[in-house]
Design a protein around this motif. Structure first.
Motif, PDB file in Angstrom:
ATOM      1  N   ASP A  50       0.838  -1.199   0.000  1.00 37.81           N
ATOM      2  CA  ASP A  50       0.000   0.000   0.000  1.00 37.81           C
ATOM      3  C   ASP A  50       0.875   1.252   0.000  1.00 37.81           C
ATOM      4  N   GLY A  51       1.329   1.643  -1.201  1.00 34.02           N
ATOM      5  CA  GLY A  51       2.176   2.816  -1.341  1.00 34.02           C
ATOM      6  C   GLY A  51       1.496   4.103  -0.920  1.00 34.02           C
ATOM      7  N   TRP A  52       0.187   4.204  -1.105  1.00 30.62           N
ATOM      8  CA  TRP A  52      -0.537   5.419  -0.716  1.00 30.62           C
ATOM      9  C   TRP A  52      -0.391   5.679   0.780  1.00 30.62           C
ATOM     10  N   ARG A  53      -0.612   4.641   1.591  1.00 35.27           N
ATOM     11  CA  ARG A  53      -0.548   4.820   3.035  1.00 35.27           C
ATOM     12  C   ARG A  53       0.888   5.007   3.514  1.00 35.27           C
ATOM     13  N   LEU A  54       1.825   4.324   2.875  1.00 36.44           N
ATOM     14  CA  LEU A  54       3.220   4.468   3.258  1.00 36.44           C
ATOM     15  C   LEU A  54       3.719   5.884   2.997  1.00 36.44           C
ATOM     16  N   LYS A  55       3.173   6.528   1.980  1.00 40.18           N
ATOM     17  CA  LYS A  55       3.545   7.917   1.706  1.00 40.18           C
ATOM     18  C   LYS A  55       3.017   8.848   2.795  1.00 40.18           C
ATOM     19  N   PRO A  85       0.755  -5.137 -10.740  1.00 43.85           N
ATOM     20  CA  PRO A  85       0.520  -4.017  -9.830  1.00 43.85           C
ATOM     21  C   PRO A  85      -0.900  -3.450  -9.929  1.00 43.85           C
ATOM     22  N   GLY A  86      -1.326  -2.810  -8.837  1.00 44.49           N
ATOM     23  CA  GLY A  86      -2.605  -2.106  -8.798  1.00 44.49           C
ATOM     24  C   GLY A  86      -2.378  -0.622  -8.626  1.00 44.49           C
ATOM     25  N   ASN A  87      -3.402   0.106  -8.218  1.00 50.07           N
ATOM     26  CA  ASN A  87      -3.254   1.550  -8.048  1.00 50.07           C
ATOM     27  C   ASN A  87      -2.484   1.914  -6.783  1.00 50.07           C
ATOM     28  N   HIS A  88      -2.586   1.110  -5.729  1.00 47.36           N
ATOM     29  CA  HIS A  88      -1.863   1.428  -4.495  1.00 47.36           C
ATOM     30  C   HIS A  88      -0.381   1.077  -4.594  1.00 47.36           C
ATOM     31  N   ASP A  89      -0.014   0.177  -5.483  1.00 44.62           N
ATOM     32  CA  ASP A  89       1.402  -0.129  -5.708  1.00 44.62           C
ATOM     33  C   ASP A  89       1.778   0.165  -7.154  1.00 44.62           C
TER      34      ASP A  89
END
Length: 284
Positions: A50-55, A85-89
């Motif tokens: 979950d790249g969004w939350r990690l940001k 990959p998806g939108n969060h990654d």
């Protein structure tokens, strides 16, 4: 966590929407699932990290590392692992055709089952109008979903103390909102249309956290669900038959699941070259 359970072996496993890096990710249950389920091929159908939350705020406890290491270990032992990959990654979409520690990255793929039927496999966010055209609204929706998940955690703790089975407030709330129900139906229709254009027999996707297998005008629509609410995966048997596996009952079965509190720093490489130097990345 049923360490003594008999291991089941499948031709293929499809897993999506794990959201590693989110406090809602049920990493303990996914690890339990991976220990008791083997496959010749594992296809990760997006939003694994979950790249969004990690940001927004860094959160990477030991169980997140354990999931990654478990998958890498399976790859080393001969399991083919494909990461779509998806939108969060979405940062992984910059590396199509690249192998990371034996895990190959692909934007989408057509996968042939043992019975000869072909399925289009993709995450599905490209058919979500909000994600594609209104990123701010998508982030706001993500925040609202985080709030519902936080309520989930509290309710799960209370129900566990009372000896009651697991129940997902966020999944229930989503299905009570008419707009959300309509969105799910429309999403399924447009994804099935994409499979029809690709001239395949079915489609396997994730993204909307709603596990289901059903026929839509001649297309077999399959959604893998998630490992945030329902803990579900799709398995292909040796004869090509697909099975929807729900591991959600594990949440209620555990009286006191262990949660890692120690945060483990993970240093992200600044370029593909750095990855290649550190992990021996090889091009496909």
């Amino acid at each position: 966590m049923e360490e003594a359970s008999e291991t089941r072996h499948f031709r293929t496993l499809f897993i999506s929407d794990v959201h590693l890096g989110s406090k809602a990710a049920k990493t303990d249950f996914l690890l339990d699932f991976l220990r008791t389920h083997e496959a010749d091929t594992i296809i990760l159908v997006g939003d694994i990290v979950d790249g969004w939350r990690l940001k927004r705020s860094w959160y990477w406890p030991q169980p997140c590392n354990d999931v990654v290491q478990k998958l890498l270990r399976k790859a080393r032992k001969g399991t083919r692992i494909v990461y779509i990959p998806g939108n969060h990654d979405e940062f992984m979409r910059e590396f199509p055709g690249v192998h990371f520690g034996g895990i190959e990255v692909a934007e989408r793929m057509v996968y042939e089952m043992a019975d000869g039927k072909k399925y289009l496999v993709l995450h599905g966010d490209e058919f979500d109008v909000v994600v594609r055209n209104a990123r701010l609204l998508a982030y706001l929706g993500d925040w609202a979903y985080d709030t519902a998940i936080a309520i989930n955690v509290v309710l799960a703790a209370v129900r566990r103390r009372l000896g009651m089975p697991y129940w997902s407030f966020s999944a229930w709330a989503k299905l009570q909102v008419k707009h959300a129900v309509n969105f799910i139906g429309e999403f399924q229709r447009v994804v099935a249309d994409e499979a029809r254009r690709a001239e395949v027999d079915g489609v396997i996707c994730g993204h909307i956290h709603h596990a289901v297998m059903e026929d839509i005008d001649g297309i077999h629509y399959v959604n893998t669900g998630d490992w945030v609410e329902s803990c579900t995966a799709i398995a292909e048997h040796s004869d090509g038959r697909l099975e929807l596996i729900s591991w959600g009952h594990k949440v209620g079965a555990l009286s006191s699941p262990k949660r890692a509190t120690r945060l483990v720093p993970v240093y992200l490489p600044s370029s593909v070259a750095d990855v290649a130097k550190e992990d021996g990345v090889r091009a496909a």
